[in-house]
Structures are given as C-alpha cells and as structure tokens.
Design a protein around this motif. Structure first.
Motif, PDB file in Angstrom:
ATOM      1  N   ALA A   1       0.837  -1.210   0.000  1.00 55.00           N
ATOM      2  CA  ALA A   1       0.000   0.000   0.000  1.00 55.00           C
ATOM      3  C   ALA A   1       0.867   1.253   0.000  1.00 55.00           C
ATOM      4  CB  ALA A   1      -0.932  -0.011   1.198  1.00 55.00           C
ATOM      5  N   ILE A   2       2.027   1.190  -0.645  1.00 52.89           N
ATOM      6  CA  ILE A   2       2.984   2.284  -0.555  1.00 52.89           C
ATOM      7  C   ILE A   2       2.431   3.576  -1.146  1.00 52.89           C
ATOM      8  CG2 ILE A   2       4.124   1.861  -2.778  1.00 52.89           C
ATOM      9  CD1 ILE A   2       5.870   2.689   0.578  1.00 52.89           C
ATOM     10  N   GLY A   3       1.548   3.469  -2.117  1.00 55.51           N
ATOM     11  CA  GLY A   3       0.994   4.676  -2.739  1.00 55.51           C
ATOM     12  C   GLY A   3      -0.197   5.246  -2.003  1.00 55.51           C
ATOM     13  N   ALA A   4      -0.586   4.611  -0.910  1.00 51.71           N
ATOM     14  CA  ALA A   4      -1.758   5.071  -0.151  1.00 51.71           C
ATOM     15  C   ALA A   4      -1.403   5.144   1.326  1.00 51.71           C
ATOM     16  CB  ALA A   4      -2.928   4.118  -0.413  1.00 51.71           C
ATOM     17  N   GLY A   5      -2.119   4.367   2.149  1.00 54.93           N
ATOM     18  CA  GLY A   5      -1.923   4.455   3.590  1.00 54.93           C
ATOM     19  C   GLY A   5      -0.644   3.827   4.098  1.00 54.93           C
TER      20      GLY A   5
ATOM     21  N   PHE B   1       5.960   3.133   6.077  1.00 49.98           N
ATOM     22  CA  PHE B   1       7.227   2.837   5.403  1.00 49.98           C
ATOM     23  C   PHE B   1       8.293   3.861   5.792  1.00 49.98           C
ATOM     24  CE2 PHE B   1      10.335   3.168   2.027  1.00 49.98           C
ATOM     25  CZ  PHE B   1      10.577   1.854   1.653  1.00 49.98           C
ATOM     26  N   ALA B   2       7.939   5.138   5.694  1.00 47.67           N
ATOM     27  CA  ALA B   2       8.906   6.201   5.968  1.00 47.67           C
ATOM     28  C   ALA B   2       9.336   6.208   7.434  1.00 47.67           C
ATOM     29  CB  ALA B   2       8.314   7.560   5.578  1.00 47.67           C
TER      30      ALA B   2
ATOM     31  N   ARG C   1       2.083  14.531  -0.122  1.00 51.15           N
ATOM     32  CA  ARG C   1       2.674  13.945  -1.321  1.00 51.15           C
ATOM     33  C   ARG C   1       2.263  14.749  -2.545  1.00 51.15           C
ATOM     34  NH1 ARG C   1       0.680   8.049   0.412  1.00 51.15           N
ATOM     35  NH2 ARG C   1      -0.432   9.310   1.927  1.00 51.15           N
ATOM     36  N   PRO C   2       3.129  14.877  -3.549  1.00 56.93           N
ATOM     37  CA  PRO C   2       4.375  14.154  -3.796  1.00 56.93           C
ATOM     38  C   PRO C   2       5.624  14.761  -3.131  1.00 56.93           C
ATOM     39  CG  PRO C   2       3.903  15.520  -5.676  1.00 56.93           C
ATOM     40  CD  PRO C   2       2.748  15.710  -4.726  1.00 56.93           C
TER      41      PRO C   2
END
Length: 408
Positions: A107-111, A116-117, A168-169
């Motif tokens: 789900a890296i592009g969302a929640g 992750f960071a 983001r971005p």
C-alpha cells in the motif's frame, strides 16, 4: 575466559585495532539478511502488479531504499566487530523496522507510506546509534570518523521521518533526497566519510555478505514461481506450463552458477576507493536485476508452449539479464584475478549473451513462448555452456598430451 572476553559482553572493536578478525559473517548478520526475504518478496509482488513505467520506477526506488538499509548495516559490521548484547538488541530492533517496511510496501501509494517512511527512519536512527556507540568505546581515544557517520545518519533519520508527515508528492521528493544523501555522505570528495581510512571495511567480509544476499535474491525467484503456480492451481495448467516452470527454476539455478563461478565471494583487487566504489555500485545493479529476472520468470506460469510470452514480464526479464551480464562484466574487472574467470568467463561470452537478449526483446511479441524461452535461455545458458566447453576441450587436450608415447 574473562567476562569482557566473552562474545556476549565484548564491546565493538574496530577491525584495524582487533588482534584477531576473520571475514566470516556472524549469525546475527545472517539472520538480518534472511529477514530481507519477506521484503524482497513484497517488492517482487509490487512489481508484478505494477508492470508499467511508473511501477518500475517506484519499485526501483523502494529497492534502493531497502538495499541501502541492508548495505549500511553491512558496512558497520564490516568496520566494527560487534557481538555483545547491546549490539544484538540493536540488530533485533532493526529487524522489527524491516518488518514494518516490508508490510507497508503493498500500500505504498496510499496508507502504507507513513509507516514505510517512519519504519525506515527508525532503521536509520538505530544505525546512527550503533556508530555513535562504537565511537565512544574508548573514552580516551574517541573515533571521530565513526562519530561523523553517526551524525550523518541521525540527520538522515530526521529527514526520512519528516517525509512521513509531508503532503505527497513532496514527501517522495524529500525521501528521495535522503536516499541520495545516504550515498553522498560516504562518497563526496574530502567530506565523505568513505575517504577516511577508519571507514575502510573488511573486503572479504563485504564480498561474503554480498554473496549471501545474491543467494537470497535469486532464491526469491523460486518462491515467486511456486507461489504463482499454487495460486493458479497446479491441477489446472498444461504440460507446457509445467515444462516452462522447470525452465524457470533451472534458469535461476544457472544465474547463481554464473555469479559464483565468475565473481562470487571474490574481493576487490585492492582497497582503493575507485575499485571499491565500482564493486559497490555494480553490485547494486546486479542485485536489482536478480529481482527483475525472478519476477519475470513467474510469467512462465501464465503460458504454455504456443502463446507469446507475456510482454510486460518479458521486458523486465530482458532488462534484468542485460543488466546482470553487464554489471557482472564490470565486477570481474575489479576483483582479484581468477584463472577460471580470466580463461572462460570472458567479455565475449557476456557480449554474446547481451546481444541475444536484445534480439529476444525485439522478437518476443511475435513468436511462441517456446521460441522466446529458447532465445532468452540461449543468452543465459551460454554463460555456462561456453566456459564448460572450453574447460572440457582443454582437459581433453591435456589428457591427449599425457597419453602420447615418449619417442625420445
């Protein structure tokens, strides 16, 4: 044995200061490497579901982030011999951060992004703490080089944590800047810590750790093949698909064969910075390409003999093989000479494989998968077939010379 001499209590020691060191990987490091199995699998799954240019770029960025986390840990453990309880606790905490990072990838592009960071930031902070602790082991002679590395990673940890809360971005750009800075803090002329002799790692340890990760990355390809087939249902596929599966498995084995016969476990010729950096960056490309080929070979499960190979899988498979052979050629140019490598694994063999791979990329949409497999397989299998042929021919010539009667 005195208490302070037991590995459980022995404080970090710089390998240049230690009386006895070896290049073998400690079990704690190996365990850390194995934890990356799930991370690489998650990365491969992400690429499988995003087989387009955007997906490839995101995958590459994520791979570099994961690789740097692994590589920075490798450098520390290569510079300092650490086995005590505090080091083991630090490694255990890093393993938790890797688990968080891996679970965030789908789900890296969302929640998943904030997790992750933040997981990555915690990993960098623990790395900073390891270096800082090593710097202060001897209060009378603090290691200023280690202190500088600790400072750099503490700053980078803050940058990565900041990217978790930014919109983001912009968050991605900040994170990417942090990734670039990971390398720059090592290699920038004059100010980069890599130019300090105290940051020179044990070459044998680095080469062994690289070799172990290569095995893990290639092994992920087997995992990907088996899981893909099991999800599709082994009882539903044709004989042609099962044959393709076998070809995929053998191809992965051959990848390991080629690497270890020509470059695996080989140290750079010297600890000169140019050769070490070449060795370092070429291995980044090599490992990335191993993952690409592992994902691409999962496409074998989707076709029989006569259908064209899935083009999106074919593209990353061909890019992966070209990069694999090209980076292997570069690595061979900077490692300690091996008779086997110099005589049999030549640049001509590598160039032949690259040329056939590029031809495969052009033809694969128009030909049955069995022909595409034959062409791609020729590019890869030639990397062991030609050296074997040369070795057998040379051995036969030696046997013939030995068998000749002595006429004198």
């Amino acid at each position: 044995m005195a208490k302070h001499d037991h590995p459980f209590w022995r404080k970090p020691k710089h390998h240049l200061d230690a009386e006895h060191t070896n290049d073998h990987v400690h079990w704690v490091e190996l365990f850390y490497d194995l934890i990356h199995v799930v991370t690489i699998f998650m990365l491969g799954n992400y690429l499988s579901h995003h087989l387009d240019v955007h997906g490839f770029l995101v995958f590459t960025g994520l791979f570099l982030a994961v690789w740097y986390a692994w590589a920075d840990n490798t450098i520390y453990n290569s510079v300092y011999v650490s086995t005590d309880i505090l080091h083991r606790i630090g490694m255990a905490l890093q393993i938790i951060t890797v688990m968080i990072v891996a679970a965030s990838i789908p789900a890296i592009g969302a929640g998943g992004w904030p997790f992750f960071a933040l997981g990555y930031a915690m990993n960098r902070a623990i790395t900073a703490a390891m270096w800082l602790r090593a710097a202060g082991v001897d209060p009378d002679h603090p290691d200023n080089a280690a202190r500088a590395v600790a400072r750099n990673f503490a700053i980078l940890a803050a940058v990565f944590a900041l990217s978790a809360i930014l919109p983001r971005p912009l968050a991605y750009w900040v994170f990417g800047l942090g990734l670039l800075s990971v390398q720059l803090q090592y290699v920038l002329p004059r100010v980069g810590t890599f130019w300090n002799t105290r940051i020179t790692p044990r070459l044998g340890h680095i080469s062994e750790r690289f070799a172990l990760l290569i095995l893990i990355l290639i092994g992920e390809g087997f995992f990907k093949l088996v899981v893909t087939l099991s999800e599709k249902g082994i009882y539903k596929v044709s004989f042609g698909t099962l044959f393709n599966l076998a070809i995929g498995g053998i191809s992965l084995f051959v990848m390991a064969w080629v690497y270890f016969d020509s470059a695996g476990n080989a140290k750079p010729k010297s600890d000169s910075k140019g050769q070490m950096l070449t060795y370092w960056f070429a291995h980044i490309v090599l490992m990335l390409c191993c993952v690409l080929m592992g994902v691409a070979l999962a496409g074998e499960v989707y076709v029989g003999f006569l259908e064209p190979y899935p083009y999106d899988y074919a593209v990353i498979g061909c890019i992966g093989l070209v990069g694999f052979l090209g980076s292997l050629t570069i690595i061979q140019s900077v490692i300690v000479d091996r008779d086997l490598t110099r005589k049999y694994h030549t640049n001509r063999v590598r160039l032949f494989g690259i040329a056939v791979t590029l031809l495969t990329l052009l033809l694969v949409p128009y030909i049955p998968s069995i022909i595409g497999n034959l062409l791609w397989g020729t590019a890869l299998f030639s990397q062991i077939a030609w050296p074997l042929y040369r070795a057998i021919r040379e051995m036969s010539a030696d046997d013939w010379d030995t068998a000749k009667p002595d006429r004198h």
